[in-house]
Design a protein around this motif. Structure first.
Motif, PDB file in Angstrom:
ATOM      1  N   ALA A   6     -82.059   4.522  93.549  1.00 22.19           N
ATOM      2  CA  ALA A   6     -83.490   5.116  93.150  1.00 22.19           C
ATOM      3  C   ALA A   6     -83.928   5.813  92.188  1.00 22.19           C
ATOM      4  O   ALA A   6     -85.316   5.572  91.044  1.00 22.19           O
ATOM      5  CB  ALA A   6     -83.284   7.009  93.784  1.00 22.19           C
ATOM      6  N   ARG A   7     -83.192   4.950  90.725  1.00 24.82           N
ATOM      7  CA  ARG A   7     -83.199   5.301  89.356  1.00 24.82           C
ATOM      8  C   ARG A   7     -83.776   4.015  88.857  1.00 24.82           C
ATOM      9  O   ARG A   7     -84.006   4.022  87.405  1.00 24.82           O
ATOM     10  CB  ARG A   7     -82.853   5.590  88.786  1.00 24.82           C
ATOM     11  CG  ARG A   7     -82.280   7.732  89.221  1.00 24.82           C
ATOM     12  CD  ARG A   7     -82.853   8.220  87.981  1.00 24.82           C
ATOM     13  NE  ARG A   7     -82.807   9.934  88.436  1.00 24.82           N
ATOM     14  CZ  ARG A   7     -83.676  10.562  87.674  1.00 24.82           C
ATOM     15  NH1 ARG A   7     -84.000  10.499  86.381  1.00 24.82           N
ATOM     16  NH2 ARG A   7     -83.285  12.146  87.860  1.00 24.82           N
ATOM     17  N   LEU A   8     -83.074   2.869  90.113  1.00 23.73           N
ATOM     18  CA  LEU A   8     -83.239   1.506  89.429  1.00 23.73           C
ATOM     19  C   LEU A   8     -84.634   1.239  88.789  1.00 23.73           C
ATOM     20  O   LEU A   8     -84.802   0.646  87.392  1.00 23.73           O
ATOM     21  CB  LEU A   8     -82.958   0.531  90.384  1.00 23.73           C
ATOM     22  CG  LEU A   8     -83.013  -0.530  90.311  1.00 23.73           C
ATOM     23  CD1 LEU A   8     -81.726  -1.023  88.753  1.00 23.73           C
ATOM     24  CD2 LEU A   8     -82.289  -1.432  91.039  1.00 23.73           C
ATOM     25  N   SER A   9     -85.428   1.353  89.714  1.00 19.47           N
ATOM     26  CA  SER A   9     -86.903   1.059  88.619  1.00 19.47           C
ATOM     27  C   SER A   9     -87.574   1.357  87.736  1.00 19.47           C
ATOM     28  O   SER A   9     -88.078   1.219  86.645  1.00 19.47           O
ATOM     29  CB  SER A   9     -88.287   1.266  89.922  1.00 19.47           C
ATOM     30  OG  SER A   9     -88.627   3.173  90.471  1.00 19.47           O
ATOM     31  N   GLY A  10     -87.044   3.324  87.351  1.00 18.13           N
ATOM     32  CA  GLY A  10     -86.973   3.732  86.040  1.00 18.13           C
ATOM     33  C   GLY A  10     -86.487   2.963  85.420  1.00 18.13           C
ATOM     34  O   GLY A  10     -87.385   2.942  83.896  1.00 18.13           O
ATOM     35  N   TYR A  11     -85.270   2.792  85.304  1.00 10.80           N
ATOM     36  CA  TYR A  11     -83.879   1.942  84.320  1.00 10.80           C
ATOM     37  C   TYR A  11     -85.017   0.890  83.822  1.00 10.80           C
ATOM     38  O   TYR A  11     -85.686  -0.029  82.583  1.00 10.80           O
ATOM     39  CB  TYR A  11     -83.363   1.335  84.507  1.00 10.80           C
ATOM     40  CG  TYR A  11     -81.885   2.185  85.265  1.00 10.80           C
ATOM     41  CD1 TYR A  11     -81.822   3.337  83.294  1.00 10.80           C
ATOM     42  CD2 TYR A  11     -81.933   2.861  86.075  1.00 10.80           C
ATOM     43  CE1 TYR A  11     -80.643   4.166  83.608  1.00 10.80           C
ATOM     44  CE2 TYR A  11     -80.590   4.068  85.940  1.00 10.80           C
ATOM     45  CZ  TYR A  11     -80.001   4.668  85.254  1.00 10.80           C
ATOM     46  OH  TYR A  11     -79.349   4.913  84.836  1.00 10.80           O
ATOM     47  N   ILE A  12     -86.040   0.310  85.110  1.00  9.11           N
ATOM     48  CA  ILE A  12     -86.787  -1.342  84.356  1.00  9.11           C
ATOM     49  C   ILE A  12     -87.995  -0.774  84.220  1.00  9.11           C
ATOM     50  O   ILE A  12     -88.666  -1.614  83.082  1.00  9.11           O
ATOM     51  CB  ILE A  12     -86.717  -2.022  85.958  1.00  9.11           C
ATOM     52  CG1 ILE A  12     -85.390  -2.066  86.562  1.00  9.11           C
ATOM     53  CG2 ILE A  12     -87.301  -3.286  85.612  1.00  9.11           C
ATOM     54  CD1 ILE A  12     -84.329  -3.203  85.851  1.00  9.11           C
ATOM     55  N   ARG A  13     -88.212   0.179  84.234  1.00  6.74           N
ATOM     56  CA  ARG A  13     -90.435   0.560  83.508  1.00  6.74           C
ATOM     57  C   ARG A  13     -89.616   1.369  81.759  1.00  6.74           C
ATOM     58  O   ARG A  13     -90.139   0.309  80.884  1.00  6.74           O
ATOM     59  CB  ARG A  13     -90.105   1.327  84.014  1.00  6.74           C
ATOM     60  CG  ARG A  13     -91.108   1.055  85.382  1.00  6.74           C
ATOM     61  CD  ARG A  13     -92.264   2.312  85.708  1.00  6.74           C
ATOM     62  NE  ARG A  13     -91.208   3.246  86.592  1.00  6.74           N
ATOM     63  CZ  ARG A  13     -90.703   3.170  87.614  1.00  6.74           C
ATOM     64  NH1 ARG A  13     -91.435   2.749  88.239  1.00  6.74           N
ATOM     65  NH2 ARG A  13     -89.957   4.461  88.381  1.00  6.74           N
ATOM     66  N   LEU A  14     -88.400   1.200  81.786  1.00  4.85           N
ATOM     67  CA  LEU A  14     -88.453   1.391  79.572  1.00  4.85           C
ATOM     68  C   LEU A  14     -87.878   0.115  79.044  1.00  4.85           C
ATOM     69  O   LEU A  14     -88.135  -0.106  79.114  1.00  4.85           O
ATOM     70  CB  LEU A  14     -86.620   2.308  79.941  1.00  4.85           C
ATOM     71  CG  LEU A  14     -87.000   3.502  80.556  1.00  4.85           C
ATOM     72  CD1 LEU A  14     -85.738   4.924  80.481  1.00  4.85           C
ATOM     73  CD2 LEU A  14     -88.201   4.372  79.495  1.00  4.85           C
ATOM     74  N   TRP A  15     -86.963  -0.974  80.615  1.00  3.96           N
ATOM     75  CA  TRP A  15     -86.299  -2.257  79.520  1.00  3.96           C
ATOM     76  C   TRP A  15     -87.665  -2.851  79.395  1.00  3.96           C
ATOM     77  O   TRP A  15     -87.779  -3.613  77.769  1.00  3.96           O
ATOM     78  CB  TRP A  15     -85.749  -2.830  80.575  1.00  3.96           C
ATOM     79  CG  TRP A  15     -85.944  -4.616  80.407  1.00  3.96           C
ATOM     80  CD1 TRP A  15     -85.078  -4.645  79.125  1.00  3.96           C
ATOM     81  CD2 TRP A  15     -86.238  -5.733  80.921  1.00  3.96           C
ATOM     82  NE1 TRP A  15     -84.964  -6.073  79.154  1.00  3.96           N
ATOM     83  CE2 TRP A  15     -86.141  -6.210  80.595  1.00  3.96           C
ATOM     84  CE3 TRP A  15     -87.259  -5.484  81.863  1.00  3.96           C
ATOM     85  CZ2 TRP A  15     -86.385  -7.906  80.753  1.00  3.96           C
ATOM     86  CZ3 TRP A  15     -88.226  -6.487  82.260  1.00  3.96           C
ATOM     87  CH2 TRP A  15     -87.054  -8.060  81.961  1.00  3.96           C
ATOM     88  N   GLU A  16     -89.415  -2.255  80.478  1.00  3.32           N
ATOM     89  CA  GLU A  16     -90.140  -3.793  79.746  1.00  3.32           C
ATOM     90  C   GLU A  16     -90.755  -2.649  79.035  1.00  3.32           C
ATOM     91  O   GLU A  16     -91.693  -3.613  78.125  1.00  3.32           O
ATOM     92  CB  GLU A  16     -91.208  -3.052  80.977  1.00  3.32           C
ATOM     93  CG  GLU A  16     -90.533  -3.776  82.499  1.00  3.32           C
ATOM     94  CD  GLU A  16     -91.546  -3.783  83.476  1.00  3.32           C
ATOM     95  OE1 GLU A  16     -91.221  -4.430  84.795  1.00  3.32           O
ATOM     96  OE2 GLU A  16     -91.899  -2.476  84.072  1.00  3.32           O
TER      97      GLU A  16
END
Length: 357
Positions: free
Chosen positions: A47-57
């Protein structure tokens, strides 16, 4: 939707590869998140995966960090995570702590310049596998108001202690120092449910059961909820985590901790680097023979499990038991994902040209 551990692990691994992580870091990051989902801690898994990706972006996560020790003594060290995923920075730091414990009986590592590290239990359990007692804690985005305040000053700041047992599974105490973890609010939001009174207050400091209250200036409450019920103790525990994780390491602390959500920018006046963690390992045989300790801990667990209960239909729950039961169930029956999480993950798949769930 129900997915298998293998299916979800491969999907998560592929996402981390897609942002440029090495094979080893992608595998480790996926393992940390899957351990959370398998143990029923849905708020800290995929559930946190998209959050990590947004921070990477946003350029706030470095997928190829140079994680290094910047200060050390025989039993202590400070690690700079180079803005890497906390999912790989924290295990690196725990390895350092365990190496020092192997040589000197105990090892203690503070970490700066890191990011969200998943569940604290993952890192503490690394030590248990070597007959050590494991410690793991981290500070986090400021969402919690100290006792008598309505200003967000601290994170949910979890702490974990893990102890090796003999005939029983390890005893794991893994908890937020707030009345509830932010992830539980997110689960309530996705499910369209209210939260119990005492978890959160509105911008004026009044109790509310609205899980969206943080978006309108509200704040989470410390463990204990209010002064009459011991919130000063939760505040004290949270402060301890913040100081050991950040003041000690050179990370940001208190209200300066950068937010996990990408749509909020980090403070413009940072007092440190990234977020901080604190990890430790102690050899059991530095105190007594390992088997003696395990035998006594087994006896401790047995006695507490047999304690008389107010309601005969209930039993005393040993720390770590619910997570173990969830892991057994999910290994057999798969991992349930709510629709909102499936939607987020499939959007990531489209974003990176990967096969969805």
């Amino acid at each position: 939707m129900i997915v298998t551990e293998t299916q979800l692990r491969q999907f998560t691994h592929n996402i981390f590869l897609a942002i440029g992580c090495s094979e080893g870091h992608a595998r480790l990051s996926a393992d940390v998140l899957l351990r959370s989902d398998m143990r029923g801690i849905d708020s800290h898994g995929v559930a946190r995966l998209s959050g990590y990706i947004r921070l990477w972006e946003k350029g706030r996560i470095n997928p190829t960090p140079d994680i290094r020790i910047v200060h050390e003594t025989p039993t202590t060290a400070t690690v700079d995570g180079d803005a890497g995923l906390g999912l790989v920075v924290a295990p690196f730091a725990m390895e350092v702590a365990m190496q020092k414990a192997e040589a000197y009986g105990s090892g203690w590592v503070s970490v700066r310049n890191s990011n969200h590290f998943g569940i604290a239990g993952y890192h503490a359990l690394m030590a248990v596998e070597k007959d050590m007692i494991g410690f793991a804690m981290t500070n986090a985005s400021p969402l919690v108001a100290p006792t008598f305040s309505n200003e967000r000053m601290l994170g949910t700041n979890p702490m974990c202690y893990a102890f090796p047992a003999g005939q029983y599974p390890p005893l794991i105490i893994d908890m937020a120092t707030s009345a509830a973890a932010n992830g539980k609010l997110e689960i309530a939001q996705r499910g369209g449910k209210q939260v119990p009174e005492g978890w959160i207050q509105d911008a004026k400091g009044n109790y509310t059961t609205d899980p969206h209250a943080l978006k309108t200036g509200g704040s989470l409450l410390p463990l204990g909820s209010d002064r009459e019920h011991g919130s000063h103790k939760g505040f004290g525990l949270s402060a301890t985590v913040d100081i050991l994780s950040a003041v000690l390491s050179g990370a940001n602390y208190g209200p300066w901790v950068p937010p996990f959500v990408a749509f909020l920018d980090p403070p413009t006046d940072p007092v440190g680097q990234g977020i901080g963690h604190f990890l430790g390992a102690m050899r059991v045989d530095g105190f007594r023979p390992v088997q003696d300790f395990k035998d006594n801990l087994d006896n401790w667990i047995s006695r507490f499990k047999s304690a008389s209960t107010i309601n005969p239909d209930q039993k005393v729950i040993i720390p770590g038991e619910p997570e173990l039961e969830a892991e057994i169930d999910r290994r057999q029956n798969g991992i349930p994902l709510v629709d909102a999480v499936v939607k987020d993950l499939n959007e990531l798949a489209v974003r990176f040209g990967l096969k969805g769930l």
